[in-house]
Scaffold this motif. Structure first.
Motif, short mmCIF file in Angstrom:
data_model
loop_
_atom_site.label_atom_id
_atom_site.label_comp_id
_atom_site.label_asym_id
_atom_site.label_seq_id
_atom_site.Cartn_x
_atom_site.Cartn_y
_atom_site.Cartn_z
N MET A 114 0.81 -1.21 0.00
CA MET A 114 0.00 0.00 0.00
C MET A 114 0.85 1.26 0.00
N SER A 115 2.15 1.12 0.23
CA SER A 115 3.04 2.28 0.32
C SER A 115 3.87 2.43 -0.95
N PRO A 116 3.66 3.49 -1.74
CA PRO A 116 4.44 3.68 -2.96
C PRO A 116 5.94 3.69 -2.74
N SER A 117 6.39 4.14 -1.57
CA SER A 117 7.83 4.22 -1.31
C SER A 117 8.45 2.85 -1.06
N ARG A 118 7.63 1.83 -0.84
CA ARG A 118 8.14 0.49 -0.55
C ARG A 118 8.05 -0.45 -1.75
N ARG A 119 7.34 -0.07 -2.79
CA ARG A 119 7.12 -0.98 -3.91
C ARG A 119 7.81 -0.47 -5.18
N VAL A 120 7.67 -1.23 -6.24
CA VAL A 120 8.29 -0.88 -7.51
C VAL A 120 7.64 0.38 -8.08
N PRO A 121 8.43 1.34 -8.57
CA PRO A 121 7.86 2.58 -9.11
C PRO A 121 6.85 2.31 -10.21
N GLY A 122 5.76 3.07 -10.20
CA GLY A 122 4.76 2.97 -11.26
C GLY A 122 3.81 1.80 -11.11
N THR A 123 3.90 1.05 -10.01
CA THR A 123 3.00 -0.08 -9.83
C THR A 123 1.91 0.26 -8.81
N ARG A 124 0.82 -0.49 -8.86
CA ARG A 124 -0.29 -0.31 -7.94
C ARG A 124 -0.37 -1.49 -6.98
#
Length: 439
Positions: A114-124
């Motif tokens: 749920m955290s954009p800073s923890r996942r692959v850029p540009g993914t949901r």
């Protein structure tokens, strides 16, 4: 079984079996064809580099309970494996220049997506549901019976290219879309599925021999284990349901009525010794590249790279090392061409001078069995048609692909089967009396 136990093969599977048996007080004799133990997971001095390197780079995870338990049992040094305090994986896209850090949270509930800073850029967040198809397809099915990853999830898109493909390729050493879904499911369950606490990356920065092999040999020697190197097994003699003699290159080894045997050999050797053995027939290669230049301070210990020939870049204290999985396509490429291309990518990633430092390219043609459904279905269990003979090796039916964790797990399984005197007949089509293998 109270007699001597002969463990044939001193790779990690054989060492694991020997250690598990020695723990019970068994009298163990360890035989190895090479002049040193370790098999495909050992360290050696390379004169071209002037450094001690491993014959393959290996990344372990904090969820590899059998590997970590083995290190604890043999009294490995505290710095045998090194890694960050949390699950964190650095990535770089050579084409776009983007960098990111994947950071799963410690618990099983994956709120990190749920955290954009923890996942692959540009993914949901919902993009990360794709592997559920792998778990559903593998549920309740034996190895090789669940189909391929490509039949269970979409092998396309940014998240696949930037996460699932590199991770699954590294774990399976086979193109993911063609790989067995059951093997992928087991990897996911034991790592990401168990939460970030099981995903902390660990590397043997001082070498695999320092971490695994040397402590195991010290442990075995201290318990009276006899270690015989330079002994190649050519065959065996069996009658009825027991093996009566091991045929080594330097002479036969009688097997007493209370003795046992663990064969911890590569599958192609095991099939020569035991005609009719069900074992993988197809294999995949790995290419490792080493460059004698100390990494810059603060370099990531392990860097995943996409849109490049380089797949995983390891920053050891004294060198940069690269691993390329599923590398059959590179076996005929000249070594110097590979070195120059890979170094060019490292130089770009790390802002280094383009001049090629001292280098070494290691091509392991049969690094692992091909992790396809057909080959997964050919994996034998530990028990054989002979009541005093069991099998170990990362190619046996561990439920895992060819990994250090699988090798060590197989050794423990073989030791347990031998101790319990299992009479299960599996893995061979039929016992063959008389001399087996190439004398």
């Amino acid at each position: 079984m109270m007699g001597r136990i002969h463990v044939v093969g001193a790779g990690l599977a054989g060492l694991s079996a020997a250690v598990a048996l020695a723990e019970t007080g068994a009298q163990v004799v360890l035989h190895e064809a090479a002049k040193q133990a370790g098999g495909r997971c050992r360290s050696y001095y390379d004169p071209a580099l002037g450094l001690t390197i491993d014959n393959g780079n290996h990344l372990l995870l904090s969820g590899n309970a059998d590997a970590l338990g083995f290190l604890k049992t043999v009294g490995a040094p505290a710095d045998a494996l090194v890694g960050p305090d949390e699950a964190a994986f650095d990535f770089a896209d050579l084409k776009t220049g983007e960098t990111w850090r994947l950071r799963p949270n410690a618990g099983r509930l994956p709120w990190w997506v749920m955290s954009p800073s923890r996942r692959v850029p540009g993914t949901r967040a919902r993009d990360y549901l794709a592997p559920l198809g792998i778990l559903r397809a593998a549920s309740g099915k034996p190895e090789g019976a669940g189909g391929t990853i490509g039949e269970s999830m979409a092998c396309e898109g940014d998240l696949y290219a930037r996460l699932w493909h590199p991770v699954l390729l590294a774990a399976l050493n086979t193109e993911p879309r063609d790989s067995d879904v059951g093997l992928a499911a087991r990897i996911l369950r034991e790592t990401l599925g168990a939460g970030g606490k099981a995903c902390r990356p660990l590397v043997a920065v001082e070498g695999l021999s320092y971490a695994f092999v040397d402590p195991a040999l010290r442990y075995l020697t201290a318990r009276g284990c006899e270690i015989r190197v330079g002994r190649r097994l050519r065959g065996l003699e069996g009658a009825d349901s027991r093996v009566g003699q091991l045929l080594f290159s330097d002479g036969p080894e009688p097997i007493g009525p209370e003795d046992g045997i663990v064969l911890a050999l590569p599958p192609w050797v095991a099939r020569e010794v035991l005609p009719g053995l069900l074992a993988p027939l197809e294999f995949r290669s790995i290419v490792n590249a080493h460059f004698a230049l100390a990494p810059k301070p603060g370099s990531p210990l392990v860097l995943g790279v996409v849109n490049a020939l380089t797949e995983w870049l390891f920053a050891y204290p004294d060198r940069y090392s690269v691993t390329i999985s599923g590398a059959d396509r590179l076996l005929d490429v000249p070594r110097e061409d590979l070195a120059r291309q890979i170094w060019g990518e490292i130089a770009q990633l790390c802002s280094l001078a383009p001049e090629l430092p001292s280098w070494q390219i290691v091509k392991e043609k049969r690094a692992t069995f091909a992790a396809t459904p057909a080959e997964a279905a050919r994996r034998s269990g530990a028990e054989t048609a002979y009541e005093n003979l069991v099998l170990a090796g990362d190619w046996t039916a561990t439920g895992l692909p060819s990994t250090i964790e699988g090798a060590i797990r197989s050794g423990k399984t073989a030791a347990r089967a031998l101790r319990h005197g299992s009479s299960v007949r599996a893995g061979l089509r039929a016992p063959v009396p008389g001399a087996l293998g190439a004398a």
